[in-house]
Design an enzyme around this catalytic site. Structure first.
Site, PDB file in Angstrom:
ATOM      1  N   ARG A 167     -19.310 -16.222  -1.170  1.00 32.43           N
ATOM      2  CA  ARG A 167     -20.144 -15.377  -0.469  1.00 32.43           C
ATOM      3  C   ARG A 167     -18.761 -14.268  -0.279  1.00 32.43           C
ATOM      4  O   ARG A 167     -17.998 -14.414  -0.346  1.00 32.43           O
ATOM      5  CB  ARG A 167     -20.708 -15.949   0.788  1.00 32.43           C
ATOM      6  CG  ARG A 167     -19.662 -16.671   1.588  1.00 32.43           C
ATOM      7  CD  ARG A 167     -19.718 -16.885   3.027  1.00 32.43           C
ATOM      8  NE  ARG A 167     -19.275 -15.640   3.687  1.00 32.43           N
ATOM      9  CZ  ARG A 167     -18.151 -15.061   3.754  1.00 32.43           C
ATOM     10  NH1 ARG A 167     -17.117 -15.832   3.505  1.00 32.43           N
ATOM     11  NH2 ARG A 167     -17.780 -13.997   4.308  1.00 32.43           N
TER      12      ARG A 167
ATOM     13  N   ARG B  73     -28.042 -12.172  -4.908  1.00 32.55           N
ATOM     14  CA  ARG B  73     -28.208 -11.525  -3.644  1.00 32.55           C
ATOM     15  C   ARG B  73     -28.152 -10.049  -3.666  1.00 32.55           C
ATOM     16  O   ARG B  73     -27.201  -9.515  -4.145  1.00 32.55           O
ATOM     17  CB  ARG B  73     -26.959 -11.981  -2.853  1.00 32.55           C
ATOM     18  CG  ARG B  73     -27.071 -13.446  -2.620  1.00 32.55           C
ATOM     19  CD  ARG B  73     -25.897 -14.053  -1.581  1.00 32.55           C
ATOM     20  NE  ARG B  73     -26.491 -13.471  -0.241  1.00 32.55           N
ATOM     21  CZ  ARG B  73     -25.698 -13.286   0.845  1.00 32.55           C
ATOM     22  NH1 ARG B  73     -24.315 -13.808   0.865  1.00 32.55           N
ATOM     23  NH2 ARG B  73     -26.209 -13.088   2.085  1.00 32.55           N
TER      24      ARG B  73
ATOM     25  N   GLN C  91     -20.625 -17.816  10.133  1.00 35.41           N
ATOM     26  CA  GLN C  91     -19.252 -17.423   9.187  1.00 35.41           C
ATOM     27  C   GLN C  91     -17.857 -17.203  10.029  1.00 35.41           C
ATOM     28  O   GLN C  91     -16.958 -17.455   9.556  1.00 35.41           O
ATOM     29  CB  GLN C  91     -19.663 -16.286   8.248  1.00 35.41           C
ATOM     30  CG  GLN C  91     -20.608 -16.622   7.170  1.00 35.41           C
ATOM     31  CD  GLN C  91     -22.298 -16.285   7.754  1.00 35.41           C
ATOM     32  OE1 GLN C  91     -22.405 -16.346   8.891  1.00 35.41           O
ATOM     33  NE2 GLN C  91     -22.842 -15.712   6.801  1.00 35.41           N
TER      34      GLN C  91
ATOM     35  N   ASP D  86     -20.848  -4.801   2.499  1.00 29.70           N
ATOM     36  CA  ASP D  86     -21.556  -5.334   1.658  1.00 29.70           C
ATOM     37  C   ASP D  86     -21.936  -4.193   0.650  1.00 29.70           C
ATOM     38  O   ASP D  86     -22.224  -4.511  -0.620  1.00 29.70           O
ATOM     39  CB  ASP D  86     -22.677  -6.151   1.823  1.00 29.70           C
ATOM     40  CG  ASP D  86     -22.050  -7.626   2.237  1.00 29.70           C
ATOM     41  OD1 ASP D  86     -22.000  -8.640   1.637  1.00 29.70           O
ATOM     42  OD2 ASP D  86     -21.811  -7.605   3.602  1.00 29.70           O
TER      43      ASP D  86
ATOM     44  N   ASN E   2     -23.618  -4.329   6.656  1.00 30.22           N
ATOM     45  CA  ASN E   2     -22.725  -5.319   6.827  1.00 30.22           C
ATOM     46  C   ASN E   2     -23.443  -6.524   7.560  1.00 30.22           C
ATOM     47  O   ASN E   2     -24.814  -6.278   7.916  1.00 30.22           O
ATOM     48  CB  ASN E   2     -21.460  -5.013   7.660  1.00 30.22           C
ATOM     49  CG  ASN E   2     -20.365  -6.027   7.764  1.00 30.22           C
ATOM     50  OD1 ASN E   2     -20.036  -6.512   6.766  1.00 30.22           O
ATOM     51  ND2 ASN E   2     -20.011  -6.355   8.880  1.00 30.22           N
TER      52      ASN E   2
END
Length: 349
Positions: free
Chosen positions: A48, A89, A194, A235, A245
């Site tokens: 990820r 994704r 995370q 991202d 994000n």
């Protein structure tokens, strides 16, 4: 993070991934050799982080090409498998960019694809080091204080999210190396933690003082004057500087604006998508309801209740104080360097 721990690397016949779903309890690796396993690993967050996904996408094409040769696929089936990797994704533009970069090398054979994918990985590591240096220089110059700093970060944008070193945490690591970090506030990052599982683990491994806090505590931490700067990853960044994000980033941005402290976004230039004019055009991934409705296998919400589980939010450009890439720093909120116009100027610097 210890230098002998690698997030992602080519293993000769497949892609070796540090399984981030098991951290911090266990450090284990998985090697994926077919498209189903790779797509599953991407969707389950075994691998990820936008930069790491770019590397995974590039090597993913090599996996597909090898599988196609092994199983006798025609070009149509091969291309459909590549498209599955590319779309695994949707928010992180780096995944698609990594796939697209190596596509022209398919005609030259799998070794050429692997070599170009390795170049993507190596460039990411070098770029992260540059991001760390540029970001630390800018933060120290902007704050102008002669003391260690209190830094707040959200989600994980460290070595685990990249091919090495990290983006937002790369900035923190550089500051720490200069003796300029007092404490890092690591948001836990609901619903998959995370921050608590990955960022805190990386900081602990690096010997950087940190505390984990609930996501909801972060705006209060900022408004109470307990943080000097917030540093996050991204991202996807639109041409106007709007930034996608991990969900919860907008709350930090609003608090930073209210408190008058910088919100710094650290990301490679490949995360800037000039084809997307603004944040409204960024696709927002929605993840399974179970991530919100259950914990440890036990349901925590009433049986008849569903969930809304967006993985990302979009912070408007006016709230992003600075965007740090491997090419330099753009002061986005000041309106002096929109991404579309700034690329050439920043590269000259």
């Amino acid at each position: 993070m210890s230098s002998d721990v690698r997030t992602i690397e080519w293993a000769g016949d497949g892609l070796r991934l540090l399984d981030q779903t098991l951290l911090p309890a266990r450090v284990e690796y998985a090697t994926v050799r077919d498209v189903d396993a790779l797509v599953d690993a991407i969707r389950r967050l075994v691998v990820r982080g936008a930069p790491a996904l770019g590397v995974a996408g590039a090597f993913g094409v090599a996996i597909v090409v090898r599988q196609a040769a092994r199983e006798g696929w025609d070009d149509a089936r091969r291309d459909a498998a590549i498209a599955r990797v590319r779309a695994a994704r949707p928010t992180a533009v780096n995944l698609a960019a990594g796939v697209d970069r190596v596509l022209p090398f398919i005609a030259e054979g799998v070794d050429a694809v692997v070599a170009e994918a390795q170049a993507v990985l190596d460039e990411d590591v070098r770029g992260n080091r540059a991001i760390g240096a540029f970001g630390a220089d800018w933060i120290l110059g902007r704050l102008g204080v002669d003391r260690p700093l209190r830094v707040l970060t959200h989600c994980n944008a460290g070595a685990l999210a990249t091919a090495g070193w990290g983006t937002a945490l790369g900035v923190v690591r550089e500051l720490h190396g200069r003796g300029r970090v007092e404490l890092v506030y690591a948001d836990e990052t609901r619903p998959l933690l995370q921050g608590a599982r990955l960022t805190a683990w990386e900081l602990d491994q690096a010997g950087i003082p940190c505390v984990v806090q609930a996501d909801a505590a972060a705006p209060s931490t900022i408004l109470r004057g307990l943080a000097d700067v917030a540093v996050i990853g991204a991202d996807r960044i639109a041409a106007n500087g709007d930034t996608a994000n991990k969900i919860g980033s907008v709350g930090l941005a609003l608090a930073c604006a209210a408190a008058g402290i910088p919100l710094v976004v650290a990301a490679p230039w490949s995360t800037v998508d000039l084809a997307v004019p603004d944040g409204a055009a960024i696709p927002i991934e929605e993840r399974p309801a179970e991530e919100v409705l259950a914990w440890g296998g036990a349901r925590t919400a009433p049986g008849g209740v569903d969930a809304f589980n967006p993985a990302f939010d979009v912070t408007p450009a006016r709230l992003v104080t600075a965007l740090v890439t491997e090419t330099g720093v753009l002061e986005v909120a000041a309106g002096t360097a929109p991404c579309r116009r700034a690329r050439r100027r920043c590269r000259r610097e």
